[in-house]
Scaffold this motif. Sequence first.
Motif, short mmCIF file in Angstrom:
data_model
loop_
_atom_site.label_atom_id
_atom_site.label_comp_id
_atom_site.label_asym_id
_atom_site.label_seq_id
_atom_site.Cartn_x
_atom_site.Cartn_y
_atom_site.Cartn_z
N ASN A 58 19.71 30.99 -55.62
CA ASN A 58 19.52 29.68 -56.24
C ASN A 58 18.99 28.72 -55.17
OD1 ASN A 58 20.98 30.17 -58.97
ND2 ASN A 58 22.40 30.92 -57.42
N TRP A 59 18.48 27.56 -55.61
CA TRP A 59 18.02 26.59 -54.60
C TRP A 59 19.16 26.26 -53.65
CZ3 TRP A 59 13.59 24.97 -52.75
CH2 TRP A 59 13.56 23.82 -51.95
N SER A 60 20.31 25.91 -54.20
CA SER A 60 21.55 25.80 -53.45
C SER A 60 22.68 26.25 -54.37
CB SER A 60 21.78 24.38 -52.94
OG SER A 60 20.92 24.10 -51.85
N ALA A 61 23.91 26.21 -53.90
CA ALA A 61 24.99 26.83 -54.66
C ALA A 61 25.78 25.81 -55.49
CB ALA A 61 25.91 27.59 -53.72
N ILE A 62 26.72 25.10 -54.87
CA ILE A 62 27.62 24.20 -55.60
C ILE A 62 27.64 22.85 -54.90
CG2 ILE A 62 29.98 23.80 -56.39
CD1 ILE A 62 30.41 26.82 -56.34
N ARG A 101 18.74 32.35 -59.12
CA ARG A 101 17.40 31.74 -59.16
C ARG A 101 17.35 30.49 -60.05
NH1 ARG A 101 16.64 37.14 -59.96
NH2 ARG A 101 16.09 36.75 -62.14
N ASN A 102 18.40 29.72 -60.07
CA ASN A 102 18.41 28.47 -60.82
C ASN A 102 18.08 27.29 -59.92
OD1 ASN A 102 19.63 29.29 -63.60
ND2 ASN A 102 20.93 30.29 -62.07
N ASN A 103 17.54 26.24 -60.53
CA ASN A 103 17.26 24.96 -59.87
C ASN A 103 16.18 25.06 -58.80
OD1 ASN A 103 17.88 22.20 -60.03
ND2 ASN A 103 19.13 22.30 -58.18
N VAL A 104 15.45 26.15 -58.78
CA VAL A 104 14.37 26.28 -57.81
C VAL A 104 13.26 25.29 -58.11
CG1 VAL A 104 12.64 27.85 -56.87
CG2 VAL A 104 14.95 28.69 -57.34
N VAL A 105 12.93 25.13 -59.39
CA VAL A 105 11.86 24.20 -59.78
C VAL A 105 12.27 22.76 -59.46
CG1 VAL A 105 10.54 23.26 -61.72
CG2 VAL A 105 10.91 25.72 -61.53
N ALA A 106 13.43 22.33 -59.96
CA ALA A 106 13.86 20.95 -59.74
C ALA A 106 14.21 20.69 -58.28
CB ALA A 106 15.06 20.63 -60.63
N GLY A 107 14.84 21.66 -57.62
CA GLY A 107 15.21 21.47 -56.23
C GLY A 107 14.00 21.34 -55.32
N ASP A 124 17.15 31.67 -63.66
CA ASP A 124 15.77 31.18 -63.78
C ASP A 124 15.64 29.93 -64.63
OD1 ASP A 124 14.37 33.30 -62.23
OD2 ASP A 124 15.16 34.60 -63.81
N ASN A 125 16.67 29.12 -64.68
CA ASN A 125 16.54 27.83 -65.34
C ASN A 125 15.93 26.83 -64.36
OD1 ASN A 125 18.01 28.29 -68.02
ND2 ASN A 125 19.45 29.10 -66.51
N ASP A 126 15.07 25.94 -64.87
CA ASP A 126 14.36 25.02 -63.98
C ASP A 126 15.31 24.11 -63.21
OD1 ASP A 126 12.04 26.09 -64.94
OD2 ASP A 126 11.31 24.28 -65.92
N ALA A 127 16.38 23.69 -63.84
CA ALA A 127 17.36 22.81 -63.18
C ALA A 127 18.68 23.58 -63.03
CB ALA A 127 17.52 21.51 -63.97
N GLU A 128 19.79 22.90 -63.13
CA GLU A 128 21.08 23.52 -62.85
C GLU A 128 21.40 24.67 -63.81
OE1 GLU A 128 20.58 20.33 -63.52
OE2 GLU A 128 21.15 19.16 -61.75
N ALA A 129 22.11 25.64 -63.32
CA ALA A 129 22.70 26.65 -64.21
C ALA A 129 23.80 26.01 -65.05
CB ALA A 129 23.26 27.81 -63.40
#
Length: 499
Positions: free
Chosen positions: A343-347, A294-300, A271-276
């Motif tokens: 997550n928004w996307s993975a790697i 659930r990381n980078n959902v906000v920024a993505g 749940d971090n706004d940008a990258e894990a």
Amino acid sequence: MPRPHSALVVLLTAAFVIPVFPAAAPAAVAAAGLTGAVCDHQPALNPQAPAGAVVVDAGVEGDLSVKTRSAAPGTTFWLPPGTHRLAADQFGQVIPKDGDVYLGAPGAVLDGGGINQAAFTQQAKDVVIRGLTIQNFVAPQDQGVVNHDSGEHWVIENSTIQNNRGAALMAGIRQVVRANCLRGNGQYGMNAYRPDNAITGLVVEGNEISDNNVDDWETRNPGCGCSGGIKFWAVNGADVRGNWIHHNHGAGLWADTNDNDFLIEDNLIEDNDAEAIFYEISYNVVIRHNVIRRNNVVAGSRRASRGDNFPSAAVYLSESGGEPRVPARTDVLDVYGNTFEDNWSAITLWENADRFCNSPANTSSASCTKLVTDRTRCSAPGIDDEPLFDDCRWKTQRVEIHSNTFRFDPARPGCAGLCGRMAVLSNYGTYPAWSPYRATVVQEAITHDQDNYWYSNDYVGPWTFVAGDSSRTLTPEQWQNDPWNQDDCASFDGVTPNC
């Protein structure tokens, strides 16, 4: 395709000797079982003053500073329950001596009152801080409240450092940060930086690091690269394990500029706004057995709403990779045994063709790679030939991504086909005019020539893949076949090919 090389080797760092990474437990079990709430759940330590300790009077303003000045090095100070304050001056602070120990009883609070910039300063060695709540200090941008001047071998344990401006703490050589609550700080939970780039042997273990970057520095100062849970700068040797890193307004962990020899394991990062994890122009890291969700959902989603199709990811490996010539416990960038969920996307593996040592496009303009000591050598005509042609670039190379689980539910608002992706790509090189990396030089290198491999991963959901540049989207079948040849022995929704 060529088989991946061995992941781990035993090497010596310049400043300390460390063993090869030991085996660890499976990802989901380790991360879910070993991390948890530290904030508001600290143990009741130091209920009474130890024998021989100096007792600090909460009713006397500045008593902790005064008693520290008058005591010999190696003194233990005990702070009883109550709110302790320093002198009512922005430079009111505690200046420890070598070996000083600061113990807080349950309910002991050191409060900056919105006046003091820093709590503990200067460069004493072997300082211990345990069981304190430290809050309401007003450190300036990029500065920290605890260990303000990055003293050597400080041990900070079972403390709550919260609601401060700037960073909760700075890091020093061989610093240990264990079982702390680092939350709600204006910029960082920790800023791991020394002007001499001398930090080695850093341990960050069992902490809860949450809700930092309250002051939203990336909006206040666009492009500053100065926000998140922890920011690492030129750290040579760090173990980051068993932490719960969540709800930071930016990246959870961000290693930027010539970091090396990291182990990131058994963390729950969510749940971090940008990258894990953002690993940028750096070297040699193992990322294993973490749960990343659930990381980078906000920024993505914000990027997608602007029509930007860059594959913004939970783990972003930017101009970073394995380099055998840089001493470390590993000579690859190894990502394995992790669980990725929604997550928004993975790697994303990325390399900016225009960003290299001495290029005007290099945002870390004063820095060069660890392979070139004089950045002015990275210029025409010398950069056109070896060894500078190779050594002036931070390379996304020798990356192995294997034995991970990637789960993705496409029913996310705003996705529009731009989430649930895996990527390896570069831009078309254009700048500066004398660059030897123009056109598709770097695109070809990162996708075909720099030993970057996915294999033996498990995928659940409608994953797509980006290769070469951001305009090319691939199906799993295309990803696994010529000319990309990635993800041997991967399974997609439970179906595994013969391998």
